[in-house]
Write a protein that holds these residues in place. Structure first.
Motif, PDB file in Angstrom:
ATOM      1  N   GLY A 131      17.098 -36.626 -55.536  1.00  0.00           N
ATOM      2  CA  GLY A 131      17.081 -36.349 -54.107  1.00  0.00           C
ATOM      3  C   GLY A 131      16.950 -37.637 -53.330  1.00  0.00           C
ATOM      4  O   GLY A 131      16.794 -38.722 -53.896  1.00  0.00           O
ATOM      5  N   PRO A 132      17.008 -37.531 -52.021  1.00  0.00           N
ATOM      6  CA  PRO A 132      16.969 -38.725 -51.179  1.00  0.00           C
ATOM      7  C   PRO A 132      15.606 -39.417 -51.204  1.00  0.00           C
ATOM      8  O   PRO A 132      14.576 -38.793 -51.495  1.00  0.00           O
ATOM      9  CB  PRO A 132      17.278 -38.183 -49.784  1.00  0.00           C
ATOM     10  N   SER A 133      15.605 -40.701 -50.888  1.00  0.00           N
ATOM     11  CA  SER A 133      14.361 -41.439 -50.735  1.00  0.00           C
ATOM     12  C   SER A 133      13.525 -40.767 -49.659  1.00  0.00           C
ATOM     13  O   SER A 133      14.043 -40.367 -48.624  1.00  0.00           O
ATOM     14  CB  SER A 133      14.638 -42.887 -50.320  1.00  0.00           C
ATOM     15  N   GLY A 134      12.240 -40.639 -49.942  1.00  0.00           N
ATOM     16  CA  GLY A 134      11.334 -40.026 -48.983  1.00  0.00           C
ATOM     17  C   GLY A 134      11.194 -38.522 -49.132  1.00  0.00           C
ATOM     18  O   GLY A 134      10.407 -37.899 -48.421  1.00  0.00           O
ATOM     19  N   ALA A 135      11.924 -37.919 -50.061  1.00  0.00           N
ATOM     20  CA  ALA A 135      11.854 -36.468 -50.234  1.00  0.00           C
ATOM     21  C   ALA A 135      10.558 -36.031 -50.912  1.00  0.00           C
ATOM     22  O   ALA A 135      10.184 -34.863 -50.835  1.00  0.00           O
ATOM     23  CB  ALA A 135      13.056 -35.966 -51.033  1.00  0.00           C
ATOM     24  N   GLY A 136       9.876 -36.954 -51.587  1.00  0.00           N
ATOM     25  CA  GLY A 136       8.619 -36.613 -52.252  1.00  0.00           C
ATOM     26  C   GLY A 136       8.768 -36.307 -53.727  1.00  0.00           C
ATOM     27  O   GLY A 136       7.958 -35.578 -54.301  1.00  0.00           O
ATOM     28  N   LYS A 137       9.779 -36.885 -54.357  1.00  0.00           N
ATOM     29  CA  LYS A 137      10.006 -36.640 -55.781  1.00  0.00           C
ATOM     30  C   LYS A 137       8.796 -37.058 -56.618  1.00  0.00           C
ATOM     31  O   LYS A 137       8.328 -36.285 -57.459  1.00  0.00           O
ATOM     32  CB  LYS A 137      11.266 -37.382 -56.248  1.00  0.00           C
ATOM     33  N   ASP A 138       8.292 -38.275 -56.397  1.00  0.00           N
ATOM     34  CA  ASP A 138       7.158 -38.751 -57.189  1.00  0.00           C
ATOM     35  C   ASP A 138       5.898 -37.931 -56.924  1.00  0.00           C
ATOM     36  O   ASP A 138       5.100 -37.717 -57.834  1.00  0.00           O
ATOM     37  CB  ASP A 138       6.901 -40.242 -56.930  1.00  0.00           C
ATOM     38  N   THR A 139       5.720 -37.445 -55.709  1.00  0.00           N
ATOM     39  CA  THR A 139       4.558 -36.595 -55.399  1.00  0.00           C
ATOM     40  C   THR A 139       4.622 -35.296 -56.191  1.00  0.00           C
ATOM     41  O   THR A 139       3.618 -34.859 -56.774  1.00  0.00           O
ATOM     42  CB  THR A 139       4.498 -36.308 -53.886  1.00  0.00           C
ATOM     43  N   LEU A 140       5.797 -34.668 -56.232  1.00  0.00           N
ATOM     44  CA  LEU A 140       5.952 -33.433 -57.010  1.00  0.00           C
ATOM     45  C   LEU A 140       5.778 -33.682 -58.499  1.00  0.00           C
ATOM     46  O   LEU A 140       5.153 -32.879 -59.207  1.00  0.00           O
ATOM     47  CB  LEU A 140       7.317 -32.803 -56.740  1.00  0.00           C
ATOM     48  N   ILE A 141       6.318 -34.791 -58.987  1.00  0.00           N
ATOM     49  CA  ILE A 141       6.170 -35.119 -60.405  1.00  0.00           C
ATOM     50  C   ILE A 141       4.697 -35.347 -60.741  1.00  0.00           C
ATOM     51  O   ILE A 141       4.208 -34.867 -61.770  1.00  0.00           O
ATOM     52  CB  ILE A 141       7.036 -36.344 -60.775  1.00  0.00           C
ATOM     53  N   ALA A 142       3.975 -36.050 -59.884  1.00  0.00           N
ATOM     54  CA  ALA A 142       2.546 -36.289 -60.122  1.00  0.00           C
ATOM     55  C   ALA A 142       1.776 -34.975 -60.147  1.00  0.00           C
ATOM     56  O   ALA A 142       0.864 -34.785 -60.971  1.00  0.00           O
ATOM     57  CB  ALA A 142       1.985 -37.228 -59.061  1.00  0.00           C
ATOM     58  N   HIS A 143       2.122 -34.065 -59.264  1.00  0.00           N
ATOM     59  CA  HIS A 143       1.474 -32.747 -59.234  1.00  0.00           C
ATOM     60  C   HIS A 143       1.711 -32.014 -60.558  1.00  0.00           C
ATOM     61  O   HIS A 143       0.769 -31.467 -61.151  1.00  0.00           O
ATOM     62  CB  HIS A 143       2.018 -31.932 -58.056  1.00  0.00           C
ATOM     63  N   ALA A 144       2.942 -32.008 -61.011  1.00  0.00           N
ATOM     64  CA  ALA A 144       3.270 -31.339 -62.277  1.00  0.00           C
ATOM     65  C   ALA A 144       2.591 -32.036 -63.454  1.00  0.00           C
ATOM     66  O   ALA A 144       2.077 -31.366 -64.371  1.00  0.00           O
ATOM     67  CB  ALA A 144       4.784 -31.300 -62.477  1.00  0.00           C
ATOM     68  N   ARG A 145       2.563 -33.363 -63.453  1.00  0.00           N
ATOM     69  CA  ARG A 145       1.921 -34.120 -64.530  1.00  0.00           C
ATOM     70  C   ARG A 145       0.448 -33.731 -64.652  1.00  0.00           C
ATOM     71  O   ARG A 145      -0.058 -33.501 -65.752  1.00  0.00           O
ATOM     72  CB  ARG A 145       2.046 -35.617 -64.292  1.00  0.00           C
ATOM     73  N   THR A 146      -0.231 -33.627 -63.526  1.00  0.00           N
ATOM     74  CA  THR A 146      -1.647 -33.247 -63.534  1.00  0.00           C
ATOM     75  C   THR A 146      -1.828 -31.819 -64.040  1.00  0.00           C
ATOM     76  O   THR A 146      -2.673 -31.554 -64.886  1.00  0.00           O
ATOM     77  CB  THR A 146      -2.240 -33.402 -62.117  1.00  0.00           C
ATOM     78  N   ALA A 147      -1.004 -30.902 -63.537  1.00  0.00           N
ATOM     79  CA  ALA A 147      -1.122 -29.495 -63.917  1.00  0.00           C
ATOM     80  C   ALA A 147      -0.799 -29.257 -65.388  1.00  0.00           C
ATOM     81  O   ALA A 147      -1.362 -28.351 -66.013  1.00  0.00           O
ATOM     82  CB  ALA A 147      -0.215 -28.643 -63.033  1.00  0.00           C
ATOM     83  N   LEU A 148       0.099 -30.059 -65.945  1.00  0.00           N
ATOM     84  CA  LEU A 148       0.546 -29.862 -67.338  1.00  0.00           C
ATOM     85  C   LEU A 148      -0.049 -30.883 -68.302  1.00  0.00           C
ATOM     86  O   LEU A 148       0.422 -31.004 -69.438  1.00  0.00           O
ATOM     87  CB  LEU A 148       2.080 -29.915 -67.382  1.00  0.00           C
ATOM     88  N   ALA A 149      -1.086 -31.589 -67.884  1.00  0.00           N
ATOM     89  CA  ALA A 149      -1.667 -32.662 -68.704  1.00  0.00           C
ATOM     90  C   ALA A 149      -2.098 -32.190 -70.093  1.00  0.00           C
ATOM     91  O   ALA A 149      -2.011 -32.948 -71.056  1.00  0.00           O
ATOM     92  CB  ALA A 149      -2.845 -33.295 -67.970  1.00  0.00           C
ATOM     93  N   ALA A 150      -2.523 -30.953 -70.208  1.00  0.00           N
ATOM     94  CA  ALA A 150      -2.996 -30.453 -71.497  1.00  0.00           C
ATOM     95  C   ALA A 150      -1.867 -29.882 -72.362  1.00  0.00           C
ATOM     96  O   ALA A 150      -2.117 -29.495 -73.513  1.00  0.00           O
ATOM     97  CB  ALA A 150      -4.057 -29.382 -71.273  1.00  0.00           C
ATOM     98  N   ASP A 151      -0.655 -29.846 -71.854  1.00  0.00           N
ATOM     99  CA  ASP A 151       0.474 -29.277 -72.594  1.00  0.00           C
ATOM    100  C   ASP A 151       1.316 -30.405 -73.181  1.00  0.00           C
ATOM    101  O   ASP A 151       2.100 -31.047 -72.480  1.00  0.00           O
ATOM    102  CB  ASP A 151       1.320 -28.401 -71.664  1.00  0.00           C
TER     103      ASP A 151
END
Length: 186
Positions: free
Chosen positions: A10-30
């Motif tokens: 997606g475009p710069s500024g869309a928040g890709k890294d923010t969403l990835i960080a959210h998923a990384r935290t939520a799935l840390a135990a998987d």
């Protein structure tokens, strides 16, 4: 479990890294999920999650085909570590912020690719890009003009309109990743 490479685009500024960080935290135990850190020929900063690689090392690895994927954009070199391909082939779901320009190459290299398009309205992108402080207002306006002229990603598997709270947009991504993990390729 079927392995897959999930390209977050997606475009710069869309928040890709923010969403990835959210998923990384939520799935840390998987352990079935890995979150790939790109190698970039830019110093670390607060707005982009990556590891820094010097230009000479990038050029050598790119020329030798030592990366799972590598490309150039915006005057920088980007690469994914070679281990990314092995992890997907072994059954992991690898999630990565990826340039739309290398989607075709990703589809060629990885046995299974899912594409998540993260976007936001132009006014939201403008505010986010300006907050980074890397570009002048004129440069931000030019970037947004170029983004508007770009072709859309063909047939993304998921589109996230990232102008809502992270609990909502992050939940959409997590639901998609969970379904992807359980779904065998056709």
């Amino acid at each position: 479990m079927a392995g897959a490479f999930v390209a977050i685009v997606g475009p710069s500024g869309a928040g890709k890294d923010t969403l990835i960080a959210h998923a990384r935290t939520a799935l840390a135990a998987d352990a079935d999920f890995i979150f790939v850190r790109r190698l970039v020929t830019r110093a670390a900063n607060a707005f982009e999650d990556h590891d820094t690689i010097d230009p000479a090392s990038f050029e050598a690895g790119h020329a030798a085909g030592s990366f799972a994927l590598s490309w150039r954009a915006h005057g920088l070199g980007y690469a994914l570590p070679a281990e990314t391909l092995a992890a997907v082939q072994a059954g992991s779901v690898a999630v990565c912020n990826l340039s739309r320009s290398v989607l075709a190459e990703a589809r060629h290299r990885f046995p299974r690719v899912a594409v998540v398009l993260v976007t936001a309205p132009p006014e939201v992108l403008a505010v986010r890009l300006t907050a980074r402080g890397r570009e002048s207002a004129v440069a931000v306006a030019e970037r947004l003009r170029r983004e508007a002229a770009c072709d859309e990603v063909p047939s993304p598997d998921l589109v996230v309109m990232n102008d809502r709270p992270i609990e909502i947009t992050g939940g959409e991504l997590l639901d998609f990743l969970s379904r992807l993990k359980e779904t065998q390729p056709a």
